[in-house]
Motif scaffolding. Structure first.
Motif, PDB file in Angstrom:
ATOM      1  N   ALA A 134       8.929  -9.914   7.322  1.00  0.00           N
ATOM      2  CA  ALA A 134      10.045  -9.060   6.922  1.00  0.00           C
ATOM      3  C   ALA A 134      11.345  -9.863   6.830  1.00  0.00           C
ATOM      4  O   ALA A 134      12.138  -9.684   5.891  1.00  0.00           O
ATOM      5  CB  ALA A 134      10.202  -7.897   7.903  1.00  0.00           C
ATOM      6  N   ALA A 135      11.565 -10.747   7.786  1.00  0.00           N
ATOM      7  CA  ALA A 135      12.768 -11.595   7.752  1.00  0.00           C
ATOM      8  C   ALA A 135      12.732 -12.528   6.540  1.00  0.00           C
ATOM      9  O   ALA A 135      13.759 -12.746   5.881  1.00  0.00           O
ATOM     10  CB  ALA A 135      12.884 -12.397   9.042  1.00  0.00           C
ATOM     11  N   MET A 136      11.565 -13.057   6.235  1.00  0.00           N
ATOM     12  CA  MET A 136      11.426 -13.969   5.093  1.00  0.00           C
ATOM     13  C   MET A 136      11.753 -13.239   3.795  1.00  0.00           C
ATOM     14  O   MET A 136      12.557 -13.715   2.984  1.00  0.00           O
ATOM     15  CB  MET A 136       9.996 -14.515   5.046  1.00  0.00           C
ATOM     16  N   ILE A 137      11.145 -12.094   3.598  1.00  0.00           N
ATOM     17  CA  ILE A 137      11.352 -11.343   2.369  1.00  0.00           C
ATOM     18  C   ILE A 137      12.783 -10.819   2.300  1.00  0.00           C
ATOM     19  O   ILE A 137      13.386 -10.777   1.228  1.00  0.00           O
ATOM     20  CB  ILE A 137      10.315 -10.205   2.250  1.00  0.00           C
ATOM     21  N   SER A 183       3.221  -5.141  -1.787  1.00  0.00           N
ATOM     22  CA  SER A 183       3.021  -3.749  -1.361  1.00  0.00           C
ATOM     23  C   SER A 183       2.077  -3.682  -0.167  1.00  0.00           C
ATOM     24  O   SER A 183       2.351  -2.977   0.815  1.00  0.00           O
ATOM     25  CB  SER A 183       2.465  -2.913  -2.512  1.00  0.00           C
ATOM     26  N   ALA A 184       0.981  -4.389  -0.254  1.00  0.00           N
ATOM     27  CA  ALA A 184       0.026  -4.395   0.854  1.00  0.00           C
ATOM     28  C   ALA A 184       0.660  -5.002   2.100  1.00  0.00           C
ATOM     29  O   ALA A 184       0.502  -4.480   3.211  1.00  0.00           O
ATOM     30  CB  ALA A 184      -1.231  -5.159   0.460  1.00  0.00           C
ATOM     31  N   ALA A 185       1.391  -6.088   1.929  1.00  0.00           N
ATOM     32  CA  ALA A 185       2.043  -6.744   3.066  1.00  0.00           C
ATOM     33  C   ALA A 185       3.047  -5.811   3.730  1.00  0.00           C
ATOM     34  O   ALA A 185       3.133  -5.751   4.963  1.00  0.00           O
ATOM     35  CB  ALA A 185       2.726  -8.024   2.601  1.00  0.00           C
ATOM     36  N   LEU A 186       3.781  -5.055   2.931  1.00  0.00           N
ATOM     37  CA  LEU A 186       4.776  -4.146   3.496  1.00  0.00           C
ATOM     38  C   LEU A 186       4.149  -3.017   4.305  1.00  0.00           C
ATOM     39  O   LEU A 186       4.791  -2.467   5.200  1.00  0.00           O
ATOM     40  CB  LEU A 186       5.680  -3.589   2.399  1.00  0.00           C
ATOM     41  N   LEU A 187       2.916  -2.668   4.028  1.00  0.00           N
ATOM     42  CA  LEU A 187       2.244  -1.665   4.852  1.00  0.00           C
ATOM     43  C   LEU A 187       2.117  -2.157   6.294  1.00  0.00           C
ATOM     44  O   LEU A 187       2.180  -1.367   7.232  1.00  0.00           O
ATOM     45  CB  LEU A 187       0.875  -1.323   4.277  1.00  0.00           C
ATOM     46  N   TYR A 188       1.945  -3.453   6.475  1.00  0.00           N
ATOM     47  CA  TYR A 188       1.890  -4.006   7.828  1.00  0.00           C
ATOM     48  C   TYR A 188       3.271  -4.045   8.473  1.00  0.00           C
ATOM     49  O   TYR A 188       3.405  -3.845   9.669  1.00  0.00           O
ATOM     50  CB  TYR A 188       1.273  -5.407   7.811  1.00  0.00           C
ATOM     51  N   VAL A 189       4.293  -4.285   7.674  1.00  0.00           N
ATOM     52  CA  VAL A 189       5.656  -4.373   8.195  1.00  0.00           C
ATOM     53  C   VAL A 189       6.178  -2.999   8.593  1.00  0.00           C
ATOM     54  O   VAL A 189       6.821  -2.841   9.624  1.00  0.00           O
ATOM     55  CB  VAL A 189       6.605  -5.014   7.141  1.00  0.00           C
ATOM     56  N   TYR A 223      -2.103 -14.151   1.403  1.00  0.00           N
ATOM     57  CA  TYR A 223      -0.722 -13.664   1.480  1.00  0.00           C
ATOM     58  C   TYR A 223      -0.634 -12.460   2.416  1.00  0.00           C
ATOM     59  O   TYR A 223       0.198 -12.414   3.322  1.00  0.00           O
ATOM     60  CB  TYR A 223      -0.240 -13.289   0.076  1.00  0.00           C
ATOM     61  N   VAL A 224      -1.514 -11.501   2.200  1.00  0.00           N
ATOM     62  CA  VAL A 224      -1.489 -10.273   2.999  1.00  0.00           C
ATOM     63  C   VAL A 224      -1.858 -10.580   4.450  1.00  0.00           C
ATOM     64  O   VAL A 224      -1.261 -10.038   5.386  1.00  0.00           O
ATOM     65  CB  VAL A 224      -2.408  -9.206   2.378  1.00  0.00           C
ATOM     66  N   ARG A 225      -2.806 -11.490   4.655  1.00  0.00           N
ATOM     67  CA  ARG A 225      -3.201 -11.883   6.013  1.00  0.00           C
ATOM     68  C   ARG A 225      -2.014 -12.502   6.766  1.00  0.00           C
ATOM     69  O   ARG A 225      -1.804 -12.231   7.949  1.00  0.00           O
ATOM     70  CB  ARG A 225      -4.378 -12.863   5.936  1.00  0.00           C
ATOM     71  N   PHE A 226      -1.222 -13.334   6.073  1.00  0.00           N
ATOM     72  CA  PHE A 226      -0.050 -13.933   6.704  1.00  0.00           C
ATOM     73  C   PHE A 226       0.916 -12.838   7.157  1.00  0.00           C
ATOM     74  O   PHE A 226       1.396 -12.847   8.286  1.00  0.00           O
ATOM     75  CB  PHE A 226       0.650 -14.883   5.733  1.00  0.00           C
ATOM     76  N   ALA A 227       1.189 -11.886   6.273  1.00  0.00           N
ATOM     77  CA  ALA A 227       2.113 -10.791   6.608  1.00  0.00           C
ATOM     78  C   ALA A 227       1.557  -9.924   7.734  1.00  0.00           C
ATOM     79  O   ALA A 227       2.304  -9.490   8.623  1.00  0.00           O
ATOM     80  CB  ALA A 227       2.398  -9.945   5.375  1.00  0.00           C
ATOM     81  N   ALA A 228       0.253  -9.673   7.707  1.00  0.00           N
ATOM     82  CA  ALA A 228      -0.373  -8.849   8.749  1.00  0.00           C
ATOM     83  C   ALA A 228      -0.290  -9.526  10.112  1.00  0.00           C
ATOM     84  O   ALA A 228      -0.078  -8.863  11.130  1.00  0.00           O
ATOM     85  CB  ALA A 228      -1.828  -8.571   8.393  1.00  0.00           C
ATOM     86  N   GLY A 229      -0.453 -10.824  10.131  1.00  0.00           N
ATOM     87  CA  GLY A 229      -0.425 -11.566  11.386  1.00  0.00           C
ATOM     88  C   GLY A 229       0.972 -11.802  11.935  1.00  0.00           C
ATOM     89  O   GLY A 229       1.146 -12.008  13.135  1.00  0.00           O
ATOM     90  N   ARG A 230       1.967 -11.765  11.050  1.00  0.00           N
ATOM     91  CA  ARG A 230       3.341 -12.073  11.462  1.00  0.00           C
ATOM     92  C   ARG A 230       4.322 -11.107  10.772  1.00  0.00           C
ATOM     93  O   ARG A 230       5.198 -11.521  10.033  1.00  0.00           O
ATOM     94  CB  ARG A 230       3.654 -13.513  11.079  1.00  0.00           C
TER      95      ARG A 230
END
Length: 181
Positions: free
Chosen positions: A97-100, A149-155, A85-92
């Motif tokens: 952000a648009a998805m969430i 939370s981790a994904a949002l750090l990338y966003v 999950y986090v890897r997907f957010a980090a890569g895109r």
């Protein structure tokens, strides 16, 4: 590729490169080499196209979950799913952000619901083994929230990659709380 798929692919390209704040039907039409009436014929509005693009993004995310080699041990699979999950957010990050953003606006997105259902199913398998330190619903929420939370750090990092120790710490602290010692 048919026109509808071409338009969705163009919309995804803009979302990934620019984010939803810069999303415009004019840019989509230019990339797809179609006119605005063609776009409106297929989607009715810019919002209709944006919804279709986000649905496709969730399908792509769900596919990454399905094809990822996951352990037969549900506890290890939970960690692997979290990392995926986090890897997907980090890569895109802009696309994520648009998805969430659409989910937060209350959109019903079947692929997002399927991904959540897979997550809950895995937590229930761990619960059935007696390995949870909390109720299954709470464990599912904690794992989900920590991954977000981790994904949002990338966003929100504005081009800065988050410290890997922070990302791993979010996952590990959540997993330590979820599982019995």
């Amino acid at each position: 590729m048919d026109t509808r798929k071409t338009l969705v692919a163009a919309a995804l390209k803009i979302l990934e490169q620019e984010g939803d704040a810069q999303f415009s039907t004019r840019a989509v039409c230019a990339i797809a080499h179609v006119t605005a009436p063609t776009l409106y014929h297929h989607f009715g509005s810019a919002d209709g196209l944006l919804s279709a693009a986000v649905e496709e993004a969730f399908k792509q995310f769900l596919e990454t979950k399905r094809i990822a080699k996951q352990s037969s041990d549900p506890a290890i699979a939970l960690r692997q799913g979290w990392d995926n999950y986090v890897r997907f957010a980090a890569g895109r990050p802009r696309l994520y952000a648009a998805m969430i953003g659409r989910v937060l606006l209350g959109a019903t997105i079947p692929a997002a619901e399927q991904a959540r259902a897979l997550h809950v199913e895995n937590i229930k398998a761990i619960a059935a083994e007696g390995r949870l330190a909390m109720p299954a619903e709470a464990a599912a929420d904690l794992a989900w929230a920590s991954a977000h939370s981790a994904a949002l750090l990338y966003v929100t990092g504005q081009g800065r990659t988050p410290d890997r120790a922070v990302i791993d710490g979010l996952r590990d602290h959540a997993m330590d709380a979820i599982f019995k010692s």
